[in-house]
Design a protein around this motif. Structure first.
Motif, PDB file in Angstrom:
ATOM      1  N   VAL A 171      49.778  30.088  39.768  1.00 51.08           N
ATOM      2  CA  VAL A 171      50.865  30.502  38.887  1.00 51.08           C
ATOM      3  C   VAL A 171      51.075  29.373  37.887  1.00 51.08           C
ATOM      4  CG1 VAL A 171      53.294  31.172  38.747  1.00 51.08           C
ATOM      5  CG2 VAL A 171      51.952  31.784  40.770  1.00 51.08           C
ATOM      6  N   LEU A 172      51.078  29.711  36.606  1.00 45.76           N
ATOM      7  CA  LEU A 172      51.288  28.699  35.583  1.00 45.76           C
ATOM      8  C   LEU A 172      51.788  29.333  34.295  1.00 45.76           C
ATOM      9  CD1 LEU A 172      48.014  27.492  33.909  1.00 45.76           C
ATOM     10  CD2 LEU A 172      48.083  29.458  35.414  1.00 45.76           C
ATOM     11  N   ARG A 173      52.221  28.474  33.385  1.00 43.17           N
ATOM     12  CA  ARG A 173      52.732  28.922  32.096  1.00 43.17           C
ATOM     13  C   ARG A 173      51.595  28.973  31.087  1.00 43.17           C
ATOM     14  NH1 ARG A 173      58.253  27.111  30.950  1.00 43.17           N
ATOM     15  NH2 ARG A 173      58.403  28.801  32.444  1.00 43.17           N
ATOM     16  N   THR A 174      51.506  30.092  30.396  1.00 49.77           N
ATOM     17  CA  THR A 174      50.562  30.223  29.285  1.00 49.77           C
ATOM     18  C   THR A 174      51.379  30.244  27.993  1.00 49.77           C
ATOM     19  OG1 THR A 174      50.582  32.644  29.076  1.00 49.77           O
ATOM     20  CG2 THR A 174      49.111  31.695  30.755  1.00 49.77           C
ATOM     21  N   VAL A 175      50.688  30.331  26.877  1.00 57.68           N
ATOM     22  CA  VAL A 175      51.395  30.403  25.601  1.00 57.68           C
ATOM     23  C   VAL A 175      52.128  31.740  25.448  1.00 57.68           C
ATOM     24  CG1 VAL A 175      49.907  28.743  24.431  1.00 57.68           C
ATOM     25  CG2 VAL A 175      49.311  31.183  24.391  1.00 57.68           C
ATOM     26  N   HIS A 176      51.829  32.705  26.313  1.00 59.00           N
ATOM     27  CA  HIS A 176      52.481  34.011  26.270  1.00 59.00           C
ATOM     28  C   HIS A 176      53.526  34.195  27.360  1.00 59.00           C
ATOM     29  CE1 HIS A 176      49.522  35.155  23.314  1.00 59.00           C
ATOM     30  NE2 HIS A 176      48.557  34.791  24.147  1.00 59.00           N
ATOM     31  N   GLY A 177      53.697  33.194  28.219  1.00 57.26           N
ATOM     32  CA  GLY A 177      54.641  33.281  29.333  1.00 57.26           C
ATOM     33  C   GLY A 177      53.960  32.948  30.642  1.00 57.26           C
ATOM     34  N   ASP A 178      54.713  33.023  31.726  1.00 61.86           N
ATOM     35  CA  ASP A 178      54.188  32.693  33.046  1.00 61.86           C
ATOM     36  C   ASP A 178      53.270  33.798  33.555  1.00 61.86           C
ATOM     37  OD1 ASP A 178      55.731  30.449  32.887  1.00 61.86           O
ATOM     38  OD2 ASP A 178      57.201  31.076  34.365  1.00 61.86           O
ATOM     39  N   ILE A 179      52.194  33.387  34.225  1.00 62.33           N
ATOM     40  CA  ILE A 179      51.272  34.348  34.833  1.00 62.33           C
ATOM     41  C   ILE A 179      50.964  33.927  36.261  1.00 62.33           C
ATOM     42  CG2 ILE A 179      50.157  34.985  32.655  1.00 62.33           C
ATOM     43  CD1 ILE A 179      47.711  33.325  33.730  1.00 62.33           C
ATOM     44  N   ALA A 180      50.558  34.908  37.051  1.00 62.58           N
ATOM     45  CA  ALA A 180      50.034  34.658  38.393  1.00 62.58           C
ATOM     46  C   ALA A 180      48.674  35.332  38.453  1.00 62.58           C
ATOM     47  CB  ALA A 180      50.958  35.235  39.455  1.00 62.58           C
ATOM     48  N   ILE A 181      47.696  34.594  38.919  1.00 62.04           N
ATOM     49  CA  ILE A 181      46.362  35.152  39.086  1.00 62.04           C
ATOM     50  C   ILE A 181      46.072  35.217  40.573  1.00 62.04           C
ATOM     51  CG2 ILE A 181      43.901  34.763  38.711  1.00 62.04           C
ATOM     52  CD1 ILE A 181      44.584  33.687  35.972  1.00 62.04           C
ATOM     53  N   LEU A 182      45.660  36.393  41.014  1.00 59.30           N
ATOM     54  CA  LEU A 182      45.309  36.635  42.412  1.00 59.30           C
ATOM     55  C   LEU A 182      43.870  37.119  42.477  1.00 59.30           C
ATOM     56  CD1 LEU A 182      48.494  38.006  42.030  1.00 59.30           C
ATOM     57  CD2 LEU A 182      48.271  37.491  44.427  1.00 59.30           C
ATOM     58  N   ALA A 183      43.343  37.243  43.683  1.00 62.10           N
ATOM     59  CA  ALA A 183      41.987  37.765  43.879  1.00 62.10           C
ATOM     60  C   ALA A 183      41.875  39.134  43.220  1.00 62.10           C
ATOM     61  CB  ALA A 183      41.666  37.859  45.366  1.00 62.10           C
ATOM     62  N   ARG A 184      40.716  39.414  42.666  1.00 62.69           N
ATOM     63  CA  ARG A 184      40.388  40.686  42.021  1.00 62.69           C
ATOM     64  C   ARG A 184      41.135  40.890  40.698  1.00 62.69           C
ATOM     65  NH1 ARG A 184      38.230  44.905  45.685  1.00 62.69           N
ATOM     66  NH2 ARG A 184      39.235  46.268  44.188  1.00 62.69           N
ATOM     67  N   HIS A 185      41.640  39.812  40.119  1.00 65.25           N
ATOM     68  CA  HIS A 185      42.299  39.895  38.805  1.00 65.25           C
ATOM     69  C   HIS A 185      41.271  40.321  37.761  1.00 65.25           C
ATOM     70  CE1 HIS A 185      44.608  38.652  35.263  1.00 65.25           C
ATOM     71  NE2 HIS A 185      45.652  38.509  36.056  1.00 65.25           N
ATOM     72  N   ILE A 186      41.701  41.046  36.759  1.00 64.25           N
ATOM     73  CA  ILE A 186      40.792  41.438  35.684  1.00 64.25           C
ATOM     74  C   ILE A 186      40.307  40.192  34.946  1.00 64.25           C
ATOM     75  CG2 ILE A 186      41.888  43.680  35.351  1.00 64.25           C
ATOM     76  CD1 ILE A 186      43.208  42.486  32.804  1.00 64.25           C
ATOM     77  N   ASP A 187      39.184  40.326  34.246  1.00 65.63           N
ATOM     78  CA  ASP A 187      38.713  39.223  33.420  1.00 65.63           C
ATOM     79  C   ASP A 187      39.783  38.917  32.384  1.00 65.63           C
ATOM     80  OD1 ASP A 187      36.417  39.186  34.885  1.00 65.63           O
ATOM     81  OD2 ASP A 187      35.126  39.993  33.310  1.00 65.63           O
ATOM     82  N   TYR A 188      40.045  37.615  32.202  1.00 62.39           N
ATOM     83  CA  TYR A 188      41.199  37.198  31.412  1.00 62.39           C
ATOM     84  C   TYR A 188      40.968  35.783  30.903  1.00 62.39           C
ATOM     85  CZ  TYR A 188      46.186  36.049  30.647  1.00 62.39           C
ATOM     86  OH  TYR A 188      47.386  35.672  30.125  1.00 62.39           O
ATOM     87  N   CYS A 189      41.419  35.504  29.692  1.00 59.59           N
ATOM     88  CA  CYS A 189      41.308  34.161  29.138  1.00 59.59           C
ATOM     89  C   CYS A 189      42.470  33.946  28.183  1.00 59.59           C
ATOM     90  CB  CYS A 189      39.983  34.013  28.393  1.00 59.59           C
ATOM     91  SG  CYS A 189      39.705  32.345  27.768  1.00 59.59           S
ATOM     92  N   THR A 190      43.142  32.795  28.299  1.00 57.26           N
ATOM     93  CA  THR A 190      44.255  32.489  27.404  1.00 57.26           C
ATOM     94  C   THR A 190      44.493  30.987  27.346  1.00 57.26           C
ATOM     95  OG1 THR A 190      46.520  33.134  26.797  1.00 57.26           O
ATOM     96  CG2 THR A 190      46.108  32.651  29.120  1.00 57.26           C
TER      97      THR A 190
END
Length: 136
Positions: A25-44
């Motif tokens: 869980v961390l802050r991105t430039v778009h807000g906080d996100i949580a990444i879990l197993a099987r998350h979609i491909d994502y880059c920010t």
């Protein structure tokens, strides 16, 4: 169904972490996100805040994370922070001193806009470090 995924945290200082995790869980430039197993491909782009990593055994580690990039591709997560400081490695006294210096600098009505922006950034970084250690 997978409950963990591989995470690498690589800063300019080298490999900060590599292993299986339940989530990050961390802050991105778009807000906080949580990444879990099987998350979609994502880059920010990463913002400024406290990152929380939950390990496969359920324990949590925190770090001050400032800037960088995170990607989740093909089930593997890679975080490339500009600054990464584990909570147990942060010098809390130094962070409080940095905060006080920045606050004092911002009281000066005669400083330039550029100096004000630098002082505000230093204040925010100090507050993140203090918050990471204190849990706030």
């Amino acid at each position: 169904m997978a409950t963990t995924f591989p995470l690498q945290v690589v800063s300019m200082d080298g490999m900060e972490f590599e292993g299986e995790v339940e989530r990050i869980v961390l802050r991105t430039v778009h807000g906080d996100i949580a990444i879990l197993a099987r998350h979609i491909d994502y880059c920010t782009a990463v913002g400024m805040g406290t990152a929380r990593i939950v390990l496969a055994d359920g324990t949590e580690r925190k770090a001050a994370c400032i800037g960088g990039m995170i990607s989740m591709m093909n089930g593997k997560c890679r975080l490339f922070p500009t600054t990464w400081e584990w909570s147990d490695e942060i010098d809390l006294e130094r962070a409080h001193i940095a905060r006080a210096k920045a606050e004092e600098r911002l009281k000066d009505a005669t400083i330039s806009n550029e100096a004000r922006v630098r002082a505000e950034a230093k204040l925010y970084r100090a507050m993140i470090r203090i918050g990471t250690v204190s849990g706030k």
